[in-house]
Design an enzyme around this catalytic site. Sequence first.
Site, PDB file in Angstrom:
ATOM      1  N   TYR A  69       0.839  -1.220   0.000  1.00  0.00           N
ATOM      2  CA  TYR A  69       0.000   0.000   0.000  1.00  0.00           C
ATOM      3  C   TYR A  69       0.868   1.262   0.000  1.00  0.00           C
ATOM      4  O   TYR A  69       0.516   2.271  -0.618  1.00  0.00           O
ATOM      5  CB  TYR A  69      -0.996  -0.033   1.170  1.00  0.00           C
ATOM      6  CG  TYR A  69      -2.208  -0.882   0.843  1.00  0.00           C
ATOM      7  CD1 TYR A  69      -2.237  -2.247   1.155  1.00  0.00           C
ATOM      8  CD2 TYR A  69      -3.287  -0.359   0.136  1.00  0.00           C
ATOM      9  CE1 TYR A  69      -3.325  -3.041   0.805  1.00  0.00           C
ATOM     10  CE2 TYR A  69      -4.376  -1.155  -0.216  1.00  0.00           C
ATOM     11  CZ  TYR A  69      -4.390  -2.485   0.114  1.00  0.00           C
ATOM     12  OH  TYR A  69      -5.460  -3.273  -0.249  1.00  0.00           O
ATOM     13  N   ARG A  72       1.814   1.738  -3.468  1.00  0.00           N
ATOM     14  CA  ARG A  72       0.680   2.277  -4.257  1.00  0.00           C
ATOM     15  C   ARG A  72       0.450   3.748  -3.920  1.00  0.00           C
ATOM     16  O   ARG A  72       0.190   4.577  -4.790  1.00  0.00           O
ATOM     17  CB  ARG A  72      -0.579   1.459  -3.980  1.00  0.00           C
ATOM     18  CG  ARG A  72      -0.544   0.063  -4.570  1.00  0.00           C
ATOM     19  CD  ARG A  72      -1.790  -0.733  -4.230  1.00  0.00           C
ATOM     20  NE  ARG A  72      -2.991  -0.153  -4.843  1.00  0.00           N
ATOM     21  CZ  ARG A  72      -4.228  -0.528  -4.531  1.00  0.00           C
ATOM     22  NH1 ARG A  72      -4.420  -1.469  -3.599  1.00  0.00           N
ATOM     23  NH2 ARG A  72      -5.268   0.003  -5.115  1.00  0.00           N
ATOM     24  N   ASP A 106      -7.571   6.364  -4.672  1.00  0.00           N
ATOM     25  CA  ASP A 106      -6.588   7.452  -4.824  1.00  0.00           C
ATOM     26  C   ASP A 106      -7.262   8.784  -4.497  1.00  0.00           C
ATOM     27  O   ASP A 106      -8.464   8.840  -4.245  1.00  0.00           O
ATOM     28  CB  ASP A 106      -5.997   7.436  -6.256  1.00  0.00           C
ATOM     29  CG  ASP A 106      -7.049   7.671  -7.346  1.00  0.00           C
ATOM     30  OD1 ASP A 106      -7.089   6.882  -8.309  1.00  0.00           O
ATOM     31  OD2 ASP A 106      -7.830   8.635  -7.225  1.00  0.00           O
ATOM     32  N   HIS A 121     -14.854   2.573  -1.476  1.00  0.00           N
ATOM     33  CA  HIS A 121     -13.860   1.567  -1.075  1.00  0.00           C
ATOM     34  C   HIS A 121     -12.748   2.166  -0.224  1.00  0.00           C
ATOM     35  O   HIS A 121     -11.654   1.604  -0.156  1.00  0.00           O
ATOM     36  CB  HIS A 121     -13.284   0.884  -2.327  1.00  0.00           C
ATOM     37  CG  HIS A 121     -14.311   0.070  -3.050  1.00  0.00           C
ATOM     38  ND1 HIS A 121     -14.244  -0.208  -4.397  1.00  0.00           N
ATOM     39  CD2 HIS A 121     -15.464  -0.490  -2.616  1.00  0.00           C
ATOM     40  CE1 HIS A 121     -15.294  -0.940  -4.745  1.00  0.00           C
ATOM     41  NE2 HIS A 121     -16.053  -1.115  -3.697  1.00  0.00           N
TER      42      HIS A 121
HETATM   43  P1  OAD Z   1     -11.483  -2.451 -13.305  1.00  0.00           P
HETATM   44  O1  OAD Z   1     -10.008  -2.580 -13.446  1.00  0.00           O
HETATM   45  O2  OAD Z   1     -12.332  -3.665 -13.021  1.00  0.00           O
HETATM   46  O3  OAD Z   1     -12.113  -1.797 -14.637  1.00  0.00           O
HETATM   47  C1  OAD Z   1     -11.512  -0.660 -15.186  1.00  0.00           C
HETATM   48  C2  OAD Z   1     -12.415  -0.199 -16.335  1.00  0.00           C
HETATM   49  O4  OAD Z   1     -11.871   1.012 -16.834  1.00  0.00           O
HETATM   50  C3  OAD Z   1     -12.462  -1.185 -17.494  1.00  0.00           C
HETATM   51  O5  OAD Z   1     -13.812  -1.346 -17.908  1.00  0.00           O
HETATM   52  C4  OAD Z   1     -11.651  -0.489 -18.588  1.00  0.00           C
HETATM   53  O6  OAD Z   1     -12.172  -0.766 -19.899  1.00  0.00           O
HETATM   54  C5  OAD Z   1     -11.858   0.966 -18.247  1.00  0.00           C
HETATM   55  N1  OAD Z   1     -10.790   1.861 -18.697  1.00  0.00           N
HETATM   56  C6  OAD Z   1      -9.480   1.574 -18.869  1.00  0.00           C
HETATM   57  N2  OAD Z   1      -8.816   2.688 -19.267  1.00  0.00           N
HETATM   58  C7  OAD Z   1      -9.747   3.702 -19.318  1.00  0.00           C
HETATM   59  C8  OAD Z   1      -9.695   5.079 -19.642  1.00  0.00           C
HETATM   60  N3  OAD Z   1      -8.544   5.668 -20.008  1.00  0.00           N
HETATM   61  N4  OAD Z   1     -10.844   5.808 -19.578  1.00  0.00           N
HETATM   62  C9  OAD Z   1     -12.017   5.214 -19.220  1.00  0.00           C
HETATM   63  N5  OAD Z   1     -12.135   3.905 -18.900  1.00  0.00           N
HETATM   64  C10 OAD Z   1     -11.000   3.168 -18.948  1.00  0.00           C
HETATM   65  O7  OAD Z   1     -11.719  -1.336 -12.190  1.00  0.00           O
HETATM   66  P2  OAD Z   1     -13.056  -1.043 -11.386  1.00  0.00           P
HETATM   67  O8  OAD Z   1     -14.281  -1.246 -12.224  1.00  0.00           O
HETATM   68  O9  OAD Z   1     -12.886   0.288 -10.759  1.00  0.00           O
HETATM   69  O10 OAD Z   1     -12.488  -3.057  -5.348  1.00  0.00           O
HETATM   70  O11 OAD Z   1     -13.009  -2.163 -10.238  1.00  0.00           O
HETATM   71  C11 OAD Z   1     -13.985  -2.068  -9.222  1.00  0.00           C
HETATM   72  C12 OAD Z   1     -13.384  -2.636  -7.979  1.00  0.00           C
HETATM   73  O12 OAD Z   1     -12.799  -3.934  -8.235  1.00  0.00           O
HETATM   74  C13 OAD Z   1     -12.227  -1.841  -7.410  1.00  0.00           C
HETATM   75  O13 OAD Z   1     -12.643  -0.716  -6.699  1.00  0.00           O
HETATM   76  C14 OAD Z   1     -11.610  -2.877  -6.471  1.00  0.00           C
HETATM   77  C15 OAD Z   1     -11.687  -4.104  -7.367  1.00  0.00           C
HETATM   78  O14 OAD Z   1     -11.940  -5.258  -6.644  1.00  0.00           O
HETATM   79  C16 OAD Z   1     -11.899  -3.017  -4.100  1.00  0.00           C
HETATM   80  O15 OAD Z   1     -10.721  -2.752  -3.954  1.00  0.00           O
HETATM   81  C17 OAD Z   1     -12.813  -3.310  -2.985  1.00  0.00           C
END
Ligand code: OAD
Length: 262
Positions: A69, A72, A106, A121
């Site tokens: 962490y 990060r 972040d 989160h």
């Molecule tokens: P993910 O890594 O699952 O998804 C990221 C999304 O962002 C994907 O759909 C990509 O296509 C999209 N993406 C990538 N680059 C991008 C850009 N430049 N502009 C717009 N979109 C873009 O991340 P999350 O959906 O945030 O939970 O994941 C949700 C949760 O899963 C996180 O908060 C974490 C993880 O488990 C916890 O830590 C509790």
Amino acid sequence: MEDVLPRRAAQLLGDARRVVVFTGAGISAESGVPTFRDDLTGLWARFDAQRLATAEAFHADPDLVWGWYEWRRSRVRRAEPHAGHRAIAAIEARVPGSTVITQNVDDLHERAGTRAAIHLHGSLFTPRCVAAAHPATFEDRHDGDATQPPEGRRIPPPRCASCMALVRPGVVWFGEALPEAALTAAVEAAAACDVFLTVGTSGVVYPAAEIPRIAARAGAAVIQINPEPTPLDQICAINLRGTAAQVLPALVAAAWKATDER
Ligand code: OAD
């Protein structure tokens, strides 16, 4: 077909009285913070993030998890918010009935000017005491410096100054409940908005992934910004295939132009 969607999206946003902006890791990607499902890089590659981000991992090896962490946190400190983060802050400033909800840990929304992001989160910047879950008071050895602890380095977590228990990252780990006040506020905002912008989330991790679906069921126009299709596509009124830093500034500029010209 291409330019019709952004124009329609701009009109919806420009006319909206209650806007929710819901973000995931994708909004931080263009600031250089990899999305959650990107492979861990370097020395962390041998670890599975989903295993490191657990209370079990922390209790089994606090130095390893705290070190991850801290790495990060230092990487976020060295990142800068982009024009997409600033466009969201502009929405919050211009639309009194707006709410920013993020799954990210972040602080890029805050550094771009968003005043009150709901962190479903938690945050890398609110470590807390493991014993009483009160905010930890401790001497933060890395606060402020942008030096990056070496990847893969174990760092003993600090001790809480008021009770000497270990300090843990202030994030939600797998298997832990989301902060109740944050989740309640997010659900209420989603159920009451007329436009719901979902940006950079894969929409697969619950209960956060339920928030856009609550908005859709309540009749909001859900607009998605993501270069890739996601399971949220089918509940969206409009899917804008593009990145956060490209689409958001253009969408917000078009929305305010449309309303200012009336
Ligand atoms: P993910 O890594 O699952 O998804 C990221 C999304 O962002 C994907 O759909 C990509 O296509 C999209 N993406 C990538 N680059 C991008 C850009 N430049 N502009 C717009 N979109 C873009 O991340 P999350 O959906 O945030 O939970 O994941 C949700 C949760 O899963 C996180 O908060 C974490 C993880 O488990 C916890 O830590 C509790």
